[in-house]
Design an enzyme around this catalytic site. Structure first.
Site, PDB file in Angstrom:
ATOM      1  N   LYS A  70      26.685  46.918  19.382  1.00 33.44           N
ATOM      2  CA  LYS A  70      26.841  46.988  20.642  1.00 33.44           C
ATOM      3  C   LYS A  70      25.794  47.747  21.643  1.00 33.44           C
ATOM      4  O   LYS A  70      25.604  47.194  22.819  1.00 33.44           O
ATOM      5  CB  LYS A  70      28.187  48.100  20.725  1.00 33.44           C
TER       6      LYS A  70
ATOM      7  N   SER B 229      31.482  50.112  23.218  1.00 33.55           N
ATOM      8  CA  SER B 229      32.112  51.080  22.297  1.00 33.55           C
ATOM      9  C   SER B 229      31.710  52.450  22.591  1.00 33.55           C
ATOM     10  O   SER B 229      30.530  52.465  22.998  1.00 33.55           O
ATOM     11  CB  SER B 229      32.052  50.614  21.039  1.00 33.55           C
TER      12      SER B 229
ATOM     13  N   TYR C  19      27.216  47.962  13.415  1.00 28.72           N
ATOM     14  CA  TYR C  19      28.422  47.566  14.312  1.00 28.72           C
ATOM     15  C   TYR C  19      28.173  48.382  15.462  1.00 28.72           C
ATOM     16  O   TYR C  19      27.813  47.738  16.695  1.00 28.72           O
ATOM     17  CB  TYR C  19      29.497  48.057  13.919  1.00 28.72           C
TER      18      TYR C  19
END
Ligand code: UFG
Length: 364
Positions: A178, A149, A174
């Site tokens: 990643k 991302s 989150y």
């Protein structure tokens, strides 16, 4: 795993010759393949002649998406109900199929929820990736595409984001998860000279397959802009909240690099092809290289759908950056990929999906 799934795996072997209709066809494991980006990628893989095995726990997806994928492609998807955090499930899966590559989408992706449930996010996203990499090592699978991302560029990166920028410093679990998986992949590829990894850093995927059969179907209240707008358009939500109009942008609302999910899915196929001739871990931005504001998107949706979207400006959402977009030069130069679809295409396809399926897959 249920008896049904064992049965379907046995059938796959029985009919194996029928699933390799193209000369260069590969067997690809797509984790999280019933979800939004996974299902669109499955379509692209099938249409290139590859065999697709989906592993999905259906925690944020619906098996119906895979029936629709099969309808679009007129080809079979092999679905296994299971979780990447279950090593027994992975062992059983890797023993039954000889995978040429893995595309790893499975994971949790809601930024706000990750702040409330950090352990769940690190477990699902980081531990799940580790288990998958261990299974790949055990079964000698050497090609891996990771769903990363733009959030891994952190809070202070200058725009446009280019792959050579320092990463890290995400504001939420989150984003950190990643980033951690990217570090793991870089180290794993250093230690195993046979491993090839593409880390695809997505910007803001929106839109839907032009058939109107598959699209984004969020659980509950959508966190992201386009699903919210689409639900306002079909009358499921009353009004869009625009999170702040006092940013330093031309209209005061945040700017993002929105890209069509079918372009993104095609990027995975390009990455897979690139992996076949390369070793090591490489990161690629997948974006259009152009930013649009929240109000640009609202206007574009209204123009494409003919529906007026009532909105109210509310206070800023915590953690939102004013602007970011991709420098997508590397993906074009190395993978031969670039986003082809316009903002209008994204809006038309979103509207087709949402108007044909006002309640998502639940309408089936
Ligand atoms: N927005 C609204 N109202 C809404 C929803 C969003 O005004 O109801 C605004 C946001 O404030 C932001 C823009 O619309 O300015 C886009 O928001 P999204 O939630 O759609 O997307 P984000 O850019 O916040 O996040 C997306 C992904 C994340 C990923 C991030 C960076 O959802 O998973 O891009 O890649 F981490």
């Amino acid at each position: 795993m249920s008896t049904f799934h064992y049965a379907s795996i046995r059938l796959v072997f029985y009919f194996e010759p029928y699933f390799r209709p193209f000369v260069n066809s590969m067997v690809i494991l797509v984790t999280g393949g019933a979800g939004y980006i996974g299902s669109h990628t499955a379509v692209e893989l099938l249409s290139q002649g590859h065999k697709v095995v989906v592993l999905d726990d259906l925690s944020n997806a619906c098996e119906e998406s895979l029936s629709r994928v099969e309808r679009i492609c007129n080809r079979k998807v092999h679905f296994v109900h299971g979780n990447v955090c279950d090593p027994n499930c992975l062992t059983s899966l890797f023993s039954r199929f000889k995978f040429d590559a893995v595309i790893h989408f499975a994971g949790c992706k809601a930024v706000g929820e990750s702040v409330r449930k950090p352990l769940d996010y690190y477990h699902n996203n980081v531990t799940g990736s580790l288990f998958l990499l261990e299974a790949m090592k055990k079964f000698d699978v050497k090609k891996f595409v990771f769903s990363s991302s733009a959030t891994i560029y952190g809070q202070k990166a200058p725009v446009p984001y280019v792959e050579t920028l320092k990463t890290g410093g995400a504001l939420n679990p989150y984003g950190s998860s990643k980033w951690m998986v990217e570090q793991i992949l870089i180290d794993a590829a250093k230690a195993d000279s046979e491993l090839s990894v593409a880390m695809l850093r997505y910007f803001n995927p929106i839109g839907a397959h032009p058939s109107g059969l598959i699209g984004e179907d969020p659980l509950g209240v959508p966190n992201n802009l386009l699903p919210f707008i689409a639900q306002v358009a079909v009358g499921k939500r009353e009004v869009l909240s625009v999170f702040g109009d006092d940013y330093e942008t031309p209209d005061g609302t945040c700017i993002r690099d929105y890209l069509h999910v079918v372009d993104l899915a095609e990027g995975h196929v390009k990455a897979l092809n690139w992996l076949m001739g390369h070793k090591g871990a490489e990161a690629f931005n997948l974006g259009t290289g152009t930013g649009f504001s929240v109000l640009d998107v609202v206007k574009a949706f209204e123009a494409a759908s003919g529906v007026v979207i009532p909105y109210q400006v509310v206070s800023r959402r915590s953690g939102d950056l004013a602007v970011f977009w991709a420098d997508a030069t590397k993906a074009k130069a190395v993978l031969g990929w670039e986003a082809k679809r316009t903002l209008n295409d994204m809006m038309i396809d979103t509207w087709r999906w949402q108007s044909l399926n006002p309640n998502g897959y639940a309408d089936t």
